[in-house]
Design an enzyme around this catalytic site. Structure first.
Site, mmCIF file in Angstrom:
data_model
loop_
_atom_site.group_PDB
_atom_site.id
_atom_site.type_symbol
_atom_site.label_atom_id
_atom_site.label_comp_id
_atom_site.label_asym_id
_atom_site.label_seq_id
_atom_site.Cartn_x
_atom_site.Cartn_y
_atom_site.Cartn_z
ATOM 1 N N PHE A 7 0.806 -1.219 0.000
ATOM 2 C CA PHE A 7 0.000 0.000 0.000
ATOM 3 C C PHE A 7 0.836 1.264 0.000
ATOM 4 O O PHE A 7 0.376 2.320 -0.444
ATOM 5 C CB PHE A 7 -0.933 0.015 1.225
ATOM 6 N N LYS A 63 -1.071 -7.772 -8.634
ATOM 7 C CA LYS A 63 -1.994 -7.825 -7.501
ATOM 8 C C LYS A 63 -1.593 -6.692 -6.550
ATOM 9 O O LYS A 63 -0.726 -6.835 -5.710
ATOM 10 C CB LYS A 63 -1.899 -9.181 -6.793
ATOM 11 N N GLU A 112 -5.120 -3.896 -1.721
ATOM 12 C CA GLU A 112 -6.540 -3.593 -1.746
ATOM 13 C C GLU A 112 -6.874 -2.311 -0.983
ATOM 14 O O GLU A 112 -8.009 -1.822 -1.036
ATOM 15 C CB GLU A 112 -7.342 -4.773 -1.181
ATOM 16 N N ARG A 113 -5.865 -1.726 -0.281
ATOM 17 C CA ARG A 113 -6.127 -0.496 0.473
ATOM 18 C C ARG A 113 -6.130 0.737 -0.415
ATOM 19 O O ARG A 113 -6.801 1.718 -0.109
ATOM 20 C CB ARG A 113 -5.072 -0.335 1.571
ATOM 21 N N SER A 147 5.784 -6.992 4.355
ATOM 22 C CA SER A 147 6.383 -7.333 5.642
ATOM 23 C C SER A 147 7.233 -8.591 5.524
ATOM 24 O O SER A 147 7.033 -9.425 4.632
ATOM 25 C CB SER A 147 5.290 -7.556 6.689
ATOM 26 N N CYS A 191 9.621 1.789 3.694
ATOM 27 C CA CYS A 191 10.574 0.747 4.089
ATOM 28 C C CYS A 191 11.988 1.292 4.197
ATOM 29 O O CYS A 191 12.862 0.644 4.776
ATOM 30 C CB CYS A 191 10.521 -0.429 3.118
ATOM 31 N N GLU A 212 9.368 -3.218 13.380
ATOM 32 C CA GLU A 212 9.127 -2.140 12.432
ATOM 33 C C GLU A 212 7.817 -1.453 12.800
ATOM 34 O O GLU A 212 6.742 -2.069 12.748
ATOM 35 C CB GLU A 212 9.057 -2.693 11.004
#
Length: 499
Positions: A149, A173, A176-177, A226, A281, A384
């Site tokens: 996202f 893909k 979805e957020r 993640s 990140c 994190e």
């Protein structure tokens, strides 16, 4: 309420699963759209269309494929404001930050225009008696990417641009957020001349991810997210015989030496620690000043800068420094980790827990936080946080500071601020982290170098973008040829040694 779609074979389609996810406006907390979540049948439809279209695209010469990328760059510039606004509306980034998201993806597309050069093979004349050898790079077929996202424009372009210009079809893909920008990018690619079926956008959750991992036609998978999910995707994808590159979490340290320019270091930490609400990140989440005097000076410089940060929606004007985090769940997790830091004994120098933005009380805003005297055993150091939280870990000397970065299980990025070239050179040589900044807080490489961490920040052998991308999205085929001319020696039952 807007209904979003998948993008399959050049068409917007609703999908067949009957499942949907809400897409929020992070500034208000309101649901602004819903996105369909694909099932295995939806994914298979997309893969079949990609598989059918890919051979013809692979037969197009690299120069013509590169021209599609040239046109795509023009269209990205044309629609930059529109893309940035859509990205900010779903993610919460400020408009300049959202435009930067698009720009860093665009730069990889520009690099991919060099595909004719990057796809050249090798040739050896006279490798043996009458024998020539040559190699060529050929596309894998159908590739897939599972993207996060926090960079809904940049990371998809990091994946699909090299994959497509190499002659592959690509299944994206996205998260979805914030799925609108990936759908817009697919439309722009086809406007640029990409044939239908070469780019597919399949929205979804774990069900569609597992379908990608298990689909026999998909040859390679890229992932950013993640570390636990990276490990899962890498293990399952590899066990299914796929080529997989996965980029996981990070805990990036910035070491501040006693000779560093403290104003420069403090300004760098503000941008690197709090920009994009810390949802990067490559964000610096741990500052490591060397020596008590250095630490005290750094805290003194940081506190007023943090107190002056303006937090607000992307519509709040150019002076907004950062916006909300992406979901209510993300906000709750950040606040939980902050509470753990207080409970475990860290000193909360700047406390943003009571931050409240008038008129946006239901938004997912998190105030800025600064911890001092953080130790290695604390959760806020080990995990994190992915939020606007900066931890200061004091080191007695350079070796202790270096050891902090080296001992942490993550190894994405790190930085050192110093005027001492010897210290900087030693740091860059010894630290076991993939991307190093010397007086640069966020050392994201430019498109013609490669991006990738070490340790538990990465799973796989090749990095993103740069030359590694062209290796990842192609296979090498080596041909040994001989064209006999009057040679009548008959069959040979052993490999003839070189004369």
């Amino acid at each position: 309420m807007k209904d979003l779609t998948h993008y399959i074979n050049g068409e917007h389609v609703a999908g067949t699963s009957g499942r949907f996810a809400d897409v929020y406006n992070p500034a208000t907390g309101e649901v602004q759209a819903r996105v369909p979540l694909a099932n295995a049948a939806d994914l298979d439809t997309a893969v079949k269309a990609a598989e059918a279209a890919q051979p013809k695209w692979a037969a197009v010469n690299p120069q013509r494929r590169a021209r599609v990328m040239m046109k795509f760059v023009d269209l990205l510039h044309r629609d930059m404001d529109k893309l940035a606004e859509a990205l900010s509306r779903e993610h919460g980034k400020t408009l300049p930050d959202a435009a930067g998201d698009v720009q860093r993806g665009l730069e990889v597309v520009e690099y991919c225009i060099g595909a004719p050069q990057l796809l050249k093979g090798e040739f050896t004349d006279g490798a043996g008696p009458g024998i020539d050898m040559y190699s060529m790079r050929q596309p894998l077929g159908v590739s897939a990417g599972i993207t996060p996202f926090n960079f809904p424009a940049m990371i998809p372009m990091w994946m699909f641009a090299p994959a497509i210009v190499c002659g592959n079809a690509f299944i994206l893909k996205p998260s979805e957020r914030d799925p609108s920008v990936p759908l817009m990018l697919a439309e722009l690619l086809e406007e640029a001349g990409l044939p239908k079926g070469i780019i597919q956008v399949v929205n979804g959750d774990k069900e569609s991810v597992d379908a990608i991992l298990d689909h026999p036609v998909i040859q390679s998978i890229g992932f950013v997210g993640s570390t636990p999910i990276a490990e899962y995707i890498y293990g399952r994808g590899c066990s299914n015989g796929k080529r997989v590159q996965c980029f996981g979490g990070a805990k990036n340290h910035m070491i501040i030496m006693p000779d560093a320019d403290m104003d420069q270091a403090a300004d760098a930490l503000i941008g690197a620690g709090y920009g994009a609400a810390g949802e990067r990140c490559m964000a610096i989440s741990v500052a490591v000043p060397v020596g008590e005097e250095t630490a005290n000076k750094l805290i003194e410089k940081l506190k007023p800068r943090i107190d002056a940060l303006k937090v607000g929606p992307y519509t709040g004007g150019k002076d907004v420094d950062y916006g909300p985090v992406v979901t209510a769940a993300a906000k709750a997790n950040i606040l939980k980790l902050i509470e753990s830091g207080v409970a475990q004994g860290a000193e909360l120098v700047v406390d943003g827990r009571d931050f409240n933005l008038q008129g946006y009380e239901d938004g997912f805003f998190v105030g800025p936080h600064l911890f001092d005297r953080v130790t290695k055993d604390m959760d806020i150091y080990q995990k994190e946080i992915f939020g606007p939280v900066l931890s200061v870990v004091r080191a007695n000397d350079y070796e202790e500071a270096l050891g902090l970065a080296m001992d942490h299980e993550m190894g994405n990025g790190t930085a050192i601020f110093t005027r001492d070239g010897d210290a900087a050179r030693d740091f860059a040589s010894r630290v076991n982290v993939g991307m190093i900044g010397i007086n640069v807080p966020i050392p994201v490489p430019l498109a013609y170098h490669t991006f990738g961490g070490w340790k538990k920040s990465v799973f796989g052998d090749l990095n993103q973008h740069g030359p590694d991308a062209f290796k990842f999205y192609t296979r090498t085929k080596t041909v040994t040829s001989r064209w006999p001319s009057g040679i009548k020696d008959g069959a040979a039952f052993n490999f003839k040694p070189m004369d």
